[in-house]
Design a protein around this motif. Structure first.
Motif, mmCIF file in Angstrom:
data_model
loop_
_atom_site.group_PDB
_atom_site.id
_atom_site.type_symbol
_atom_site.label_atom_id
_atom_site.label_comp_id
_atom_site.label_asym_id
_atom_site.label_seq_id
_atom_site.Cartn_x
_atom_site.Cartn_y
_atom_site.Cartn_z
ATOM 1 N N ASP A 141 23.355 26.313 -123.526
ATOM 2 C CA ASP A 141 21.896 26.209 -123.542
ATOM 3 C C ASP A 141 21.439 24.832 -123.072
ATOM 4 O O ASP A 141 20.463 24.704 -122.308
ATOM 5 N N GLU A 142 22.120 23.787 -123.552
ATOM 6 C CA GLU A 142 21.738 22.424 -123.161
ATOM 7 C C GLU A 142 21.949 22.204 -121.669
ATOM 8 O O GLU A 142 21.119 21.592 -120.988
ATOM 9 N N ALA A 143 23.059 22.721 -121.149
ATOM 10 C CA ALA A 143 23.343 22.552 -119.720
ATOM 11 C C ALA A 143 22.351 23.329 -118.862
ATOM 12 O O ALA A 143 21.896 22.847 -117.815
ATOM 13 N N THR A 144 22.002 24.529 -119.293
ATOM 14 C CA THR A 144 21.042 25.335 -118.548
ATOM 15 C C THR A 144 19.665 24.667 -118.546
ATOM 16 O O THR A 144 18.967 24.646 -117.524
ATOM 17 N N ALA A 145 19.277 24.091 -119.695
ATOM 18 C CA ALA A 145 17.990 23.400 -119.784
ATOM 19 C C ALA A 145 17.958 22.181 -118.862
ATOM 20 O O ALA A 145 16.912 21.861 -118.277
ATOM 21 N N LEU A 146 19.077 21.508 -118.709
ATOM 22 C CA LEU A 146 19.140 20.327 -117.850
ATOM 23 C C LEU A 146 18.810 20.683 -116.400
ATOM 24 O O LEU A 146 18.173 19.903 -115.685
ATOM 25 N N ASN A 147 19.229 21.868 -115.991
ATOM 26 C CA ASN A 147 18.988 22.326 -114.615
ATOM 27 C C ASN A 147 18.039 23.524 -114.590
ATOM 28 O O ASN A 147 18.206 24.443 -113.794
ATOM 29 N N ARG A 148 17.041 23.469 -115.446
ATOM 30 C CA ARG A 148 16.125 24.600 -115.608
ATOM 31 C C ARG A 148 15.500 25.030 -114.296
ATOM 32 O O ARG A 148 15.483 26.213 -113.952
ATOM 33 N N THR A 149 14.967 24.087 -113.531
ATOM 34 C CA THR A 149 14.236 24.463 -112.317
ATOM 35 C C THR A 149 15.182 24.921 -111.217
ATOM 36 O O THR A 149 14.868 25.848 -110.466
ATOM 37 N N TRP A 150 16.348 24.281 -111.110
ATOM 38 C CA TRP A 150 17.340 24.724 -110.119
ATOM 39 C C TRP A 150 17.827 26.127 -110.442
ATOM 40 O O TRP A 150 17.940 26.984 -109.555
ATOM 41 N N THR A 151 18.107 26.386 -111.710
ATOM 42 C CA THR A 151 18.554 27.714 -112.134
ATOM 43 C C THR A 151 17.485 28.758 -111.826
ATOM 44 O O THR A 151 17.790 29.881 -111.385
ATOM 45 N N HIS A 152 16.218 28.376 -112.034
ATOM 46 C CA HIS A 152 15.118 29.308 -111.757
ATOM 47 C C HIS A 152 15.090 29.689 -110.284
ATOM 48 O O HIS A 152 14.908 30.865 -109.937
ATOM 49 N N LEU A 153 15.247 28.707 -109.409
ATOM 50 C CA LEU A 153 15.245 29.007 -107.971
ATOM 51 C C LEU A 153 16.395 29.934 -107.608
ATOM 52 O O LEU A 153 16.211 30.915 -106.866
ATOM 53 N N VAL A 154 17.572 29.648 -108.126
ATOM 54 C CA VAL A 154 18.762 30.437 -107.785
ATOM 55 C C VAL A 154 18.635 31.876 -108.292
ATOM 56 O O VAL A 154 19.041 32.822 -107.610
ATOM 57 N N THR A 155 18.062 32.045 -109.475
ATOM 58 C CA THR A 155 18.018 33.379 -110.084
ATOM 59 C C THR A 155 16.796 34.199 -109.687
ATOM 60 O O THR A 155 16.840 35.430 -109.723
ATOM 61 N N THR A 156 15.695 33.540 -109.304
ATOM 62 C CA THR A 156 14.478 34.282 -108.960
ATOM 63 C C THR A 156 14.140 34.222 -107.481
ATOM 64 O O THR A 156 13.343 35.041 -107.004
ATOM 65 N N GLY A 157 14.676 33.238 -106.782
ATOM 66 C CA GLY A 157 14.379 33.098 -105.365
ATOM 67 C C GLY A 157 13.131 32.291 -105.065
ATOM 68 O O GLY A 157 12.753 32.148 -103.899
ATOM 69 N N ARG A 158 12.484 31.754 -106.084
ATOM 70 C CA ARG A 158 11.303 30.916 -105.844
ATOM 71 C C ARG A 158 11.367 29.676 -106.738
ATOM 72 O O ARG A 158 11.988 29.685 -107.806
ATOM 73 N N PRO A 159 10.696 28.602 -106.328
ATOM 74 C CA PRO A 159 10.689 27.386 -107.133
ATOM 75 C C PRO A 159 9.965 27.568 -108.468
ATOM 76 O O PRO A 159 9.106 28.433 -108.614
ATOM 77 N N TRP A 160 10.326 26.719 -109.413
ATOM 78 C CA TRP A 160 9.606 26.613 -110.683
ATOM 79 C C TRP A 160 8.290 25.887 -110.403
ATOM 80 O O TRP A 160 8.267 24.860 -109.737
ATOM 81 N N VAL A 161 7.179 26.423 -110.895
ATOM 82 C CA VAL A 161 5.865 25.852 -110.625
ATOM 83 C C VAL A 161 5.266 25.287 -111.907
ATOM 84 O O VAL A 161 5.077 26.005 -112.895
ATOM 85 N N THR A 162 4.982 23.995 -111.872
ATOM 86 C CA THR A 162 4.261 23.331 -112.954
ATOM 87 C C THR A 162 2.844 23.035 -112.484
ATOM 88 O O THR A 162 2.655 22.318 -111.499
ATOM 89 N N TRP A 163 1.860 23.615 -113.160
ATOM 90 C CA TRP A 163 0.469 23.322 -112.831
ATOM 91 C C TRP A 163 0.005 22.164 -113.695
ATOM 92 O O TRP A 163 0.023 22.243 -114.919
ATOM 93 N N LYS A 164 -0.400 21.098 -113.030
ATOM 94 C CA LYS A 164 -0.931 19.926 -113.733
ATOM 95 C C LYS A 164 -2.447 19.948 -113.648
ATOM 96 O O LYS A 164 -3.025 20.170 -112.576
ATOM 97 N N LEU A 165 -3.100 19.733 -114.778
ATOM 98 C CA LEU A 165 -4.546 19.604 -114.755
ATOM 99 C C LEU A 165 -4.977 18.473 -115.675
ATOM 100 O O LEU A 165 -4.284 18.147 -116.646
#
Length: 349
Positions: A141-165
């Motif tokens: 879990d800790e390792a997956t969290a460290l690469n959360r956004t990279w893992t998201h791209l690899v598994t979903t095919g799109r970047p992780w999106v953070t909306w800042k407001l």
């Protein structure tokens, strides 16, 4: 397969957990915005002594395992390798890490996250097939969290999106006359730039680019640039002014003449960008939310009332409280006089 599942269900020995934590500390030294995941590796002798350490410093550099092996020499023979990501089984700019571990004579491999990338996965099976003892899933879990956004791209095919407001207490992102500088204080603004520097791309619409003329660079409080600058992406069909600050040489810039958020993210995925910082206005934010491609919101809320002015987000088509888009807060931090709220958001389609 059942044997490997049972292995993950077992409680790992304290020594495995301790050495994997060290490997995670090393992995965290890697570059967040890089196309590759952050990985750390620790080599430990059969007697339990540290042999060597390594981590991945970015695309084109040694992988964590080969970095550690380069410092170990013959002492790697018979050692245990603790790696935060399953050793790769892919030949790219470097040889497969699984093969490098075999050639070095490593006797045991303990890894955290299994590689979700089908092009690189399979290293654990290769090692097992050559008689190396492999333990999987230690601090997964800790390792997956460290690469959360990279893992998201690899598994979903799109970047992780953070909306800042940034908004007032009454949800305004600008005053009635259009002014928006500054809703929040200097501490919050400095935090925004730090967060920007950790992303692969920052996105605004042509409306924001034309009205505010932002630089979209990641800057320190003294005005100097952070070491990493995200790709600046302006989305929309209108032309930009030739002298727009977003077109200067501080960072690369793309102007994508589309209004489709998914098309934008597909282009960024092709460039192996796995974390996007969305800074557009209320119309842009609403488009990404409606497309179901916002994963996280970071809201900087100032103790300010305007009463009138531009809302922080455009029309989402929601007409009743029962349909309200509710998020799950994951962090609340006070920054000077402002509050930063981080919240997770699931797809709405």
């Amino acid at each position: 397969m059942q044997q490997h599942q049972d292995e993950r269900d077992q409680v790992p020995p304290d020594r495995d957990v301790a050495w994997m934590r060290r490997a995670l500390e090393l992995a965290a030294r890697g570059r967040r915005p890089d196309a590759n995941p952050r990985v750390g590796c620790v080599l430990v002798s059969p007697e339990g002594d540290l042999v060597a350490e390594g981590w991945h410093r970015g695309a084109g550099t040694l992988h964590a395992e080969t970095d550690a092996l380069s410092h170990a020499g013959d002492a790697a023979r018979g050692a245990t390798a603790y790696v935060t990501l399953e050793p790769c089984n892919h030949t790219g700019r470097t040889q497969p890490c699984a093969q490098a571990l075999l050639e070095a004579g490593v006797a045991r491999v303990v890894h955290a996250q299994s590689d979700p990338n089908p092009r690189a996965a399979g290293g654990a099976e290769v090692l097992r097939g050559h008689g190396v003892e492999v333990t999987s899933g230690v601090l997964d879990d800790e390792a997956t969290a460290l690469n959360r956004t990279w893992t998201h791209l690899v598994t979903t095919g799109r970047p992780w999106v953070t909306w800042k407001l940034a908004s007032t207490l009454d949800g305004r992102s600008a005053a009635a006359d259009g002014t928006s500088q500054w809703i929040t204080g200097p501490v919050a603004r400095d935090d925004v730039h730090t967060q920007r520097s950790r992303c692969g791309a920052v996105i605004v619409g042509t409306g924001t680019a034309l009205t505010d003329d932002p630089r979209l660079t990641a800057r320190r409080a003294d005005g100097s640039l952070h070491e990493h600058q995200p790709l600046r992406v302006v989305v929309g069909e209108r032309d930009l002014r030739p002298d727009a600050r977003v077109l200067d040489d501080s960072a690369p810039t793309w102007h994508l003449r589309t209004r489709d958020p998914k098309e934008v993210l597909a282009r960024l995925a092709e460039a192996e960008i796995h974390h996007v910082w969305l800074e557009g206005g209320p119309t842009m934010a609403a488009a990404f939310l409606a497309a179901g491609v916002v994963d996280e919101v970071i809201a900087y809320v100032a103790p300010v009332f305007l009463g009138r002015g531009r809302p922080s987000v455009g029309d989402l088509g929601i007409t009743t409280m029962a349909d309200a888009l509710r998020l799950e807060p994951t962090d609340i931090t006070v920054l000077g006089t402002d509050v930063r709220i981080t919240a997770a958001l699931k797809e709405i389609h």
